[in-house]
Write a protein that holds these residues in place. Structure first.
Motif, PDB file in Angstrom:
ATOM      1  N   PRO A 110       8.147   2.581  -8.702  1.00  0.00           N
ATOM      2  CA  PRO A 110       8.943   1.370  -7.450  1.00  0.00           C
ATOM      3  C   PRO A 110      10.190   0.882  -7.429  1.00  0.00           C
ATOM      4  CG  PRO A 110       7.078   0.152  -8.974  1.00  0.00           C
ATOM      5  CD  PRO A 110       7.476   1.613 -10.245  1.00  0.00           C
ATOM      6  N   VAL A 111      11.423   1.049  -8.819  1.00  0.00           N
ATOM      7  CA  VAL A 111      12.782   1.848  -8.175  1.00  0.00           C
ATOM      8  C   VAL A 111      12.990   1.878  -7.367  1.00  0.00           C
ATOM      9  CG1 VAL A 111      13.220   2.335 -10.671  1.00  0.00           C
ATOM     10  CG2 VAL A 111      14.600   0.744  -9.388  1.00  0.00           C
ATOM     11  N   ILE A 112      12.065   3.699  -7.140  1.00  0.00           N
ATOM     12  CA  ILE A 112      13.196   4.385  -6.240  1.00  0.00           C
ATOM     13  C   ILE A 112      12.083   3.914  -5.501  1.00  0.00           C
ATOM     14  CG2 ILE A 112      12.547   7.105  -5.974  1.00  0.00           C
ATOM     15  CD1 ILE A 112      11.971   7.259  -9.245  1.00  0.00           C
ATOM     16  N   GLY A 113      11.782   3.881  -4.935  1.00  0.00           N
ATOM     17  CA  GLY A 113      11.624   3.128  -3.253  1.00  0.00           C
ATOM     18  C   GLY A 113      12.574   2.293  -3.313  1.00  0.00           C
ATOM     19  N   ALA A 135      10.808   3.902   2.624  1.00  0.00           N
ATOM     20  CA  ALA A 135       9.653   4.488   1.686  1.00  0.00           C
ATOM     21  C   ALA A 135       8.674   4.714   1.481  1.00  0.00           C
ATOM     22  CB  ALA A 135      11.054   4.779   0.322  1.00  0.00           C
ATOM     23  N   ARG A 136       8.138   5.638   1.716  1.00  0.00           N
ATOM     24  CA  ARG A 136       6.754   6.113   1.419  1.00  0.00           C
ATOM     25  C   ARG A 136       6.158   6.729   0.388  1.00  0.00           C
ATOM     26  NH1 ARG A 136       2.237   5.478   4.035  1.00  0.00           N
ATOM     27  NH2 ARG A 136       3.950   4.982   6.582  1.00  0.00           N
ATOM     28  N   LEU A 137       5.923   6.716  -0.956  1.00  0.00           N
ATOM     29  CA  LEU A 137       5.339   6.938  -2.302  1.00  0.00           C
ATOM     30  C   LEU A 137       4.251   7.812  -1.763  1.00  0.00           C
ATOM     31  CD1 LEU A 137       5.234   7.038  -5.424  1.00  0.00           C
ATOM     32  CD2 LEU A 137       3.054   5.578  -5.279  1.00  0.00           C
ATOM     33  N   ASN A 138       4.980   9.078  -2.399  1.00  0.00           N
ATOM     34  CA  ASN A 138       3.216  10.564  -2.071  1.00  0.00           C
ATOM     35  C   ASN A 138       2.864  10.695  -3.468  1.00  0.00           C
ATOM     36  OD1 ASN A 138       2.751  13.132  -2.313  1.00  0.00           O
ATOM     37  ND2 ASN A 138       4.796  13.893  -1.640  1.00  0.00           N
ATOM     38  N   GLU A 171       0.639  -1.138   0.395  1.00  0.00           N
ATOM     39  CA  GLU A 171      -0.072  -0.201   0.341  1.00  0.00           C
ATOM     40  C   GLU A 171       0.641   1.449  -0.179  1.00  0.00           C
ATOM     41  OE1 GLU A 171      -2.543   0.012   3.158  1.00  0.00           O
ATOM     42  OE2 GLU A 171      -3.649  -2.057   2.029  1.00  0.00           O
ATOM     43  N   GLY A 172       1.489   1.043  -0.841  1.00  0.00           N
ATOM     44  CA  GLY A 172       1.892   2.527  -1.043  1.00  0.00           C
ATOM     45  C   GLY A 172       3.457   2.791  -0.425  1.00  0.00           C
ATOM     46  N   LEU A 173       3.801   1.739   0.848  1.00  0.00           N
ATOM     47  CA  LEU A 173       4.815   1.631   2.031  1.00  0.00           C
ATOM     48  C   LEU A 173       5.954   0.830   1.609  1.00  0.00           C
ATOM     49  CD1 LEU A 173       6.471   3.217   4.459  1.00  0.00           C
ATOM     50  CD2 LEU A 173       5.484   1.120   5.652  1.00  0.00           C
TER      51      LEU A 173
END
Length: 88
Positions: free
Chosen positions: A49-52, A39-42, A16-18
């Motif tokens: 996904p690779v950035i997270g 890391a949490r997706l703003n 869920e974005g985490l």
């Protein structure tokens, strides 16, 4: 010169974005050090996904490095009976 091999295993999971990364050090008899990074997706950002994965992993490795420095300081203090002054 005798070489030693240490390794770090990194496990990444997302929910869920985490994104959470766990970095576990395997060094001789020391496998008790595990760094954790999140890391949490703003919601306003694109979902890449690779950035997270990269950010969570970098944070997990930084946490692991800090723990290794603390463990080293404790080992030095145990041997020398003096408080070491280590820098990161």
């Amino acid at each position: 010169m005798q070489e030693k091999g240490w390794s770090v295993n990194i496990v990444i999971d997302e929910h869920e974005g985490l994104t959470r990364a766990k970095a576990q050090l395997y060094a001789e008899d020391r496998s008790d050090l595990i760094g954790v990074g999140m890391a949490r997706l703003n919601p306003a950002d694109s979902n890449i996904p690779v950035i997270g994965d990269e950010l969570a992993t970098a944070r997990a490795l930084a946490d692991l490095a800090h723990q290794l420095i603390e463990a080293t300081a404790a080992d030095i203090e145990r041997v020398t009976k003096e408080t070491p002054h280590l820098r990161a």
